[in-house]
Write an enzyme that holds these catalytic residues in place. Structure first.
Site, PDB file in Angstrom:
ATOM      1  N   VAL A  11       0.833  -1.206   0.000  1.00  0.00           N
ATOM      2  CA  VAL A  11       0.000   0.000   0.000  1.00  0.00           C
ATOM      3  C   VAL A  11       0.871   1.261   0.000  1.00  0.00           C
ATOM      4  CG1 VAL A  11      -1.642   1.335   1.399  1.00  0.00           C
ATOM      5  CG2 VAL A  11      -2.018  -1.092   1.046  1.00  0.00           C
ATOM      6  N   THR A 119      -5.325  -0.683   6.740  1.00  0.00           N
ATOM      7  CA  THR A 119      -6.646  -1.109   7.212  1.00  0.00           C
ATOM      8  C   THR A 119      -6.612  -1.181   8.730  1.00  0.00           C
ATOM      9  OG1 THR A 119      -6.869  -2.387   5.213  1.00  0.00           O
ATOM     10  CG2 THR A 119      -8.374  -2.936   7.005  1.00  0.00           C
ATOM     11  N   LEU A 150      -6.536  -0.977  -3.263  1.00  0.00           N
ATOM     12  CA  LEU A 150      -5.797  -1.627  -4.357  1.00  0.00           C
ATOM     13  C   LEU A 150      -5.601  -3.113  -4.091  1.00  0.00           C
ATOM     14  CD1 LEU A 150      -2.617  -2.145  -3.356  1.00  0.00           C
ATOM     15  CD2 LEU A 150      -2.459   0.281  -3.778  1.00  0.00           C
ATOM     16  N   LEU A 247     -16.868 -14.077  -8.527  1.00  0.00           N
ATOM     17  CA  LEU A 247     -17.703 -15.273  -8.510  1.00  0.00           C
ATOM     18  C   LEU A 247     -16.917 -16.450  -9.091  1.00  0.00           C
ATOM     19  CD1 LEU A 247     -21.322 -14.126  -9.530  1.00  0.00           C
ATOM     20  CD2 LEU A 247     -20.490 -14.783  -7.272  1.00  0.00           C
ATOM     21  N   ALA A 249     -15.216 -19.704  -8.588  1.00  0.00           N
ATOM     22  CA  ALA A 249     -15.059 -20.768  -7.583  1.00  0.00           C
ATOM     23  C   ALA A 249     -13.647 -21.333  -7.676  1.00  0.00           C
ATOM     24  CB  ALA A 249     -16.078 -21.863  -7.849  1.00  0.00           C
ATOM     25  N   GLY A 250     -13.130 -21.814  -6.572  1.00  0.00           N
ATOM     26  CA  GLY A 250     -11.780 -22.371  -6.577  1.00  0.00           C
ATOM     27  C   GLY A 250     -11.364 -22.840  -5.204  1.00  0.00           C
ATOM     28  N   CYS A 257      -4.841  -9.736   2.981  1.00  0.00           N
ATOM     29  CA  CYS A 257      -5.977  -8.886   3.394  1.00  0.00           C
ATOM     30  C   CYS A 257      -7.217  -9.648   3.833  1.00  0.00           C
ATOM     31  CB  CYS A 257      -6.317  -7.922   2.275  1.00  0.00           C
ATOM     32  SG  CYS A 257      -5.023  -6.716   2.048  1.00  0.00           S
ATOM     33  N   LYS A 317      -2.421 -15.548  -5.634  1.00  0.00           N
ATOM     34  CA  LYS A 317      -3.119 -15.132  -6.859  1.00  0.00           C
ATOM     35  C   LYS A 317      -2.049 -14.823  -7.902  1.00  0.00           C
ATOM     36  CE  LYS A 317      -4.431 -10.693  -7.109  1.00  0.00           C
ATOM     37  NZ  LYS A 317      -5.143  -9.434  -6.804  1.00  0.00           N
TER      38      LYS A 317
HETATM   39  C1  UDX Z   1      -7.980  -7.584  -1.673  1.00  0.00           C
HETATM   40  C2  UDX Z   1      -9.043  -6.578  -2.104  1.00  0.00           C
HETATM   41  O1  UDX Z   1      -9.530  -6.914  -3.406  1.00  0.00           O
HETATM   42  C3  UDX Z   1      -8.485  -5.173  -2.087  1.00  0.00           C
HETATM   43  O2  UDX Z   1      -9.507  -4.240  -2.394  1.00  0.00           O
HETATM   44  C4  UDX Z   1      -7.916  -4.875  -0.717  1.00  0.00           C
HETATM   45  O3  UDX Z   1      -7.357  -3.604  -0.665  1.00  0.00           O
HETATM   46  C5  UDX Z   1      -6.878  -5.929  -0.331  1.00  0.00           C
HETATM   47  O4  UDX Z   1      -7.468  -7.224  -0.422  1.00  0.00           O
HETATM   48  P1  UDX Z   1      -5.926  -8.832  -2.842  1.00  0.00           P
HETATM   49  O5  UDX Z   1      -5.838  -9.624  -1.583  1.00  0.00           O
HETATM   50  O6  UDX Z   1      -4.680  -8.245  -3.412  1.00  0.00           O
HETATM   51  O7  UDX Z   1      -6.945  -7.599  -2.653  1.00  0.00           O
HETATM   52  O8  UDX Z   1      -6.520  -9.773  -3.996  1.00  0.00           O
HETATM   53  P2  UDX Z   1      -7.942 -10.117  -4.633  1.00  0.00           P
HETATM   54  O9  UDX Z   1      -7.832  -9.980  -6.089  1.00  0.00           O
HETATM   55  O10 UDX Z   1      -9.035  -9.395  -3.979  1.00  0.00           O
HETATM   56  O11 UDX Z   1      -8.042 -11.682  -4.323  1.00  0.00           O
HETATM   57  C6  UDX Z   1      -8.054 -12.186  -2.996  1.00  0.00           C
HETATM   58  C7  UDX Z   1      -8.178 -13.684  -2.996  1.00  0.00           C
HETATM   59  O12 UDX Z   1      -9.469 -14.088  -3.416  1.00  0.00           O
HETATM   60  C8  UDX Z   1      -7.201 -14.414  -3.912  1.00  0.00           C
HETATM   61  O13 UDX Z   1      -6.692 -15.536  -3.237  1.00  0.00           O
HETATM   62  C9  UDX Z   1      -8.050 -14.846  -5.082  1.00  0.00           C
HETATM   63  O14 UDX Z   1      -7.563 -16.014  -5.711  1.00  0.00           O
HETATM   64  C10 UDX Z   1      -9.383 -15.095  -4.412  1.00  0.00           C
HETATM   65  N1  UDX Z   1     -10.525 -14.979  -5.319  1.00  0.00           N
HETATM   66  C11 UDX Z   1     -10.847 -13.776  -5.852  1.00  0.00           C
HETATM   67  C12 UDX Z   1     -11.301 -16.091  -5.602  1.00  0.00           C
HETATM   68  O15 UDX Z   1     -11.049 -17.206  -5.120  1.00  0.00           O
HETATM   69  N2  UDX Z   1     -12.383 -15.945  -6.421  1.00  0.00           N
HETATM   70  C13 UDX Z   1     -12.731 -14.755  -6.976  1.00  0.00           C
HETATM   71  O16 UDX Z   1     -13.740 -14.712  -7.685  1.00  0.00           O
HETATM   72  C14 UDX Z   1     -11.939 -13.635  -6.687  1.00  0.00           C
END
Ligand code: UDX
Length: 426
Positions: A11, A119, A150, A247, A249-250, A257, A317
Site C-alpha cells: 500500500v 486497514t 488496491l 464469482l 469458484a476455486g 488482506c 493469486k
Molecule cells: C484484496 C481486495 O480486493 C483489495 O480491495 C484490498 O485492498 C486488499 O485485499 P488482494 O488480496 O490483493 O486484494 O486480492 P484479490 O484480487 O481481492 O483476491 C483475494 C483472494 O481471493 C485471492 O486468493 C483470489 O484467488 C481469491 N478470489 C478472488 C477467488 O477465489 N475468487 C474470486 O472470484 C476472486
C-alpha cells in the site's frame, strides 16, 4: 503537495509512487534499513507489474529515508501505511501504528494531517487523536481515514483508477487538503466521518470474501447435483444487482488482506457487542475448500503415498510473489502428509515459497513439473498456465490427469484432448 508515506509495503510504496506520478513531492519512510537502501538504488522489495517503471519515472520526486523525524518535517500530509497484522486473538495488532504516531507526535514542529491508509479497526482514529493530544506539544493536527482498496497484481491501475475514493474527516481543513491531493484522479469521492470510512474498508473486504465463499459453497452443490459452477456463476452474475466479479469458484481466497480483515472485523464486532456469525461461516467454507481439493486429488489418484504430484502456481493469486495465507501452503502440506512427493513451479513465488515449503522439487517451468508426475494440480491461475502446450504436457505426465483448483480450462475441451480433468464444482 509535499507528502510523507510511512511504511513501504504494497500500500505505502504504490501510494507513494502514485502520488508522485501526479506531481507531488513524496518522502517514503520505512524502519527497514535494507529496504530503504535498496529502494534508493532502484531495487524493489515486492514484485508488482509496472512498479519498476513507475519508480524510475518518478525518481526525482521521491526520496527514501528510515527517519520519521526527518521524513515528516516538510510535509503537510502524512499517510500511515504500516502493517496491521493479526494477533493470536484475531484482533489487528496496532502496535506499529502506535509507534509511528508516537514518533510523529514527538518530532512534528507544525500542523500535520495524519491519514490512516492501512486497514485499521473502527475507532482507531479516536485512539490516534487521544494519543496525539497526550503526547503532542499543543501543535494543531487533524486525523483522517482514507482506506486503500488496491489489489495485488493490479495495484498501480487500482490506485490510479479506483472505483471510489473514501475520505473520512472531521475538519474542513483536512477535507480540503485531501480533495486537493486527489483532484487529478477522476474517481468519485465519498466524504464521510472517520468511523464510517474505517468501517467501509473492513466491510468491503469481508463482503468480497463472503461473495467468494458463497460461490464456493454453491460449487459444492454443483458437484453433488451434476450442475456446472461456471455456468451457474455466469447466470448469477448477469443480475446487475449481484455482478459477475468475484464469482470464481476455486480453492479459496488467501493473501494478506481477506483472512486478516475477516478475523479483525469479527473481533471488532464482538467487542462492540455483535457476533458476526456470517463471517465465521465465510472463513469456514474457505478452509474447507482446501480439504475438498485434496479429496479430489485422492479420488483421482487413489493412494497418495509415493505418488508424484506436480503443482502449478504457489502464490495466492497471479502476478504477485506473495505467499501469505496462500491456499497452496495448506494443500501441499496435506498432500505431503499423505506421503506424496511434490514438484512445483511458480513464475514469481518460488524464492519466497522455498522458505515456507520444504521437501519440494522446485522446477524451471510447467513442462519440467509435468515430467513423470502422476497428476498436475493448478493452484494459481497464472496466464502462462492458461497458454501452455497441453499436448506436450500430456506426453510428459505419467497419467494424463489435471486437477484444476482455479477452473482455468474448458472441461469438454480438456476431455477431448484426452485428459482426466477435474475442476471445482463441475
Ligand atoms: C484484496 C481486495 O480486493 C483489495 O480491495 C484490498 O485492498 C486488499 O485485499 P488482494 O488480496 O490483493 O486484494 O486480492 P484479490 O484480487 O481481492 O483476491 C483475494 C483472494 O481471493 C485471492 O486468493 C483470489 O484467488 C481469491 N478470489 C478472488 C477467488 O477465489 N475468487 C474470486 O472470484 C476472486
Amino acid at each position: 503537495m509535499k507528502i510523507t508515506i510511512i511504511g513501504t509495503g504494497h500500500v505505502g510504496l504504490i501510494s507513494g509512487l502514485g502520488f508522485a506520478e501526479f506531481g507531488n513531492e513524496v518522502v517514503c519512510v520505512d524502519r527497514d534499513k535494507g529496504k530503504i537502501l535498496n529502494l534508493k538504488n532502484g531495487k524493489l522489495p515486492i514484485y508488482e507489474p509496472g512498479l519498476k517503471e513507475l519508480l524510475s519515472k518518478n525518481r526525482s520526486r521521491v526520496t527514501f529515508t528510515t527517519s520519521i523525524k526527518d521524513g515528516i518535517q516538510d510535509a503537510s500530509v502524512i499517510f500511515i501505511c504500516v502493517g496491521t497484522p493479526t494477533k493470536a486473538s484475531g484482533e489487528a495488532d496496532l502496535s506499529a501504528v502506535e509507534n509511528v504516531v508516537a514518533q510523529i507526535a514527538e518530532s512534528m514542529k507544525d500542523y500535520k494531517l495524519i491519514v490512516e491508509k492501512s486497514t485499521v479497526p473502527v475507532h482507531t482514529g479516536i485512539k490516534i487523536k487521544q494519543f496525539m493530544k497526550r503526547r503532542g506539544k499543543n501543535i494543531a493536527f487533524d486525523v483522517a481515514s482514507n482506506p486503500e482498496f488496491l489489489s495485488e497484481g493490479n495495484a498501480i491501475h487500482d490506485f490510479m483508477h479506483p472505483d471510489r475514493i473514501v475520505i473520512g474527516v472531521e475538519s474542513e481543513r483536512a477535507k480540503k487538503m485531501l480533495l486537493t491531493l486527489y483532484k487529478p484522479m477522476k474517481a468519485p469521492i465519498l466524504i464521510t466521518d472517520i468511523e464510517s470510512a474505517e468501517l467501509i474498508k473492513h466491510a468491503s473486504n469481508s463482503f468480497l470474501a463472503t461473495k467468494i465463499s458463497f460461490i464456493n459453497a454453491v460449487s459444492r452443490i454443483c458437484k453433488l447435483s451434476g450442475a456446472d459452477i461456471e455456468k451457474v456463476a455466469r447466470g448469477i452474475g448477469m443480475d446487475h444487482r449481484i455482478g459477475s466479479e468475484f464469482l470464481n469458484a476455486g480453492i479459496g481466497f488467501g493473501g494478506f488482506c481477506f483472512p486478516k480483515d475477516l478475523r479483525a472485523f469479527r473481533k471488532i464486532s464482538e467487542k462492540l457487542g455483535f457476533e458476526f456469525k456470517l463471517l465465521e461461516e465465510t472463513e469456514k467454507i474457505n478452509e474447507e475448500m482446501k480439504h475438498h481439493f485434496v479429496a479430489i486429488v485422492e479420488d483421482a489418484l487413489w493412494n497418495l503415498n509415493g505418488k508424484t504430484i506436480g503443482i502449478l502456481g504457489l502464490s495466492f493469486k497471479p502476478d504477485t510473489e506473495d505467499m501469505r495465507y496462500a491456499p497452496s501452503i495448506d494443500i501441499i502440506q496435506a498432500l505431503q502428509k499423505e506421503g506424496a512427493k511434490i514438484k512445483a513451479y511458480d513464475p514469481q513465488a518460488m524464492p519466497v515459497a522455498k522458505k515456507i515449503l520444504k521437501n519440494i522439487v522446485y522446477c524451471e517451468n510447467q513442462y519440467d513439473v509435468a515430467k513423470g508426475a502422476d497428476c498436475l494440480c493448478i493452484l494459481t491461475e497464472w496466464e502462462e498456465f492458461k497458454n501452455m502446450d497441453l499436448s506436450r504436457i500430456k506426453t510428459l505426465l505419467k497419467s494424463p490427469i489435471i486437477i484444476d483448483g482455479r477452473n482455468i480450462f474448458d472441461k469438454k475441451e480438456m476431455e477431448k484432448l484426452g485428459f482426466v480433468y477435474k475442476g471445482i464444482g463441475r
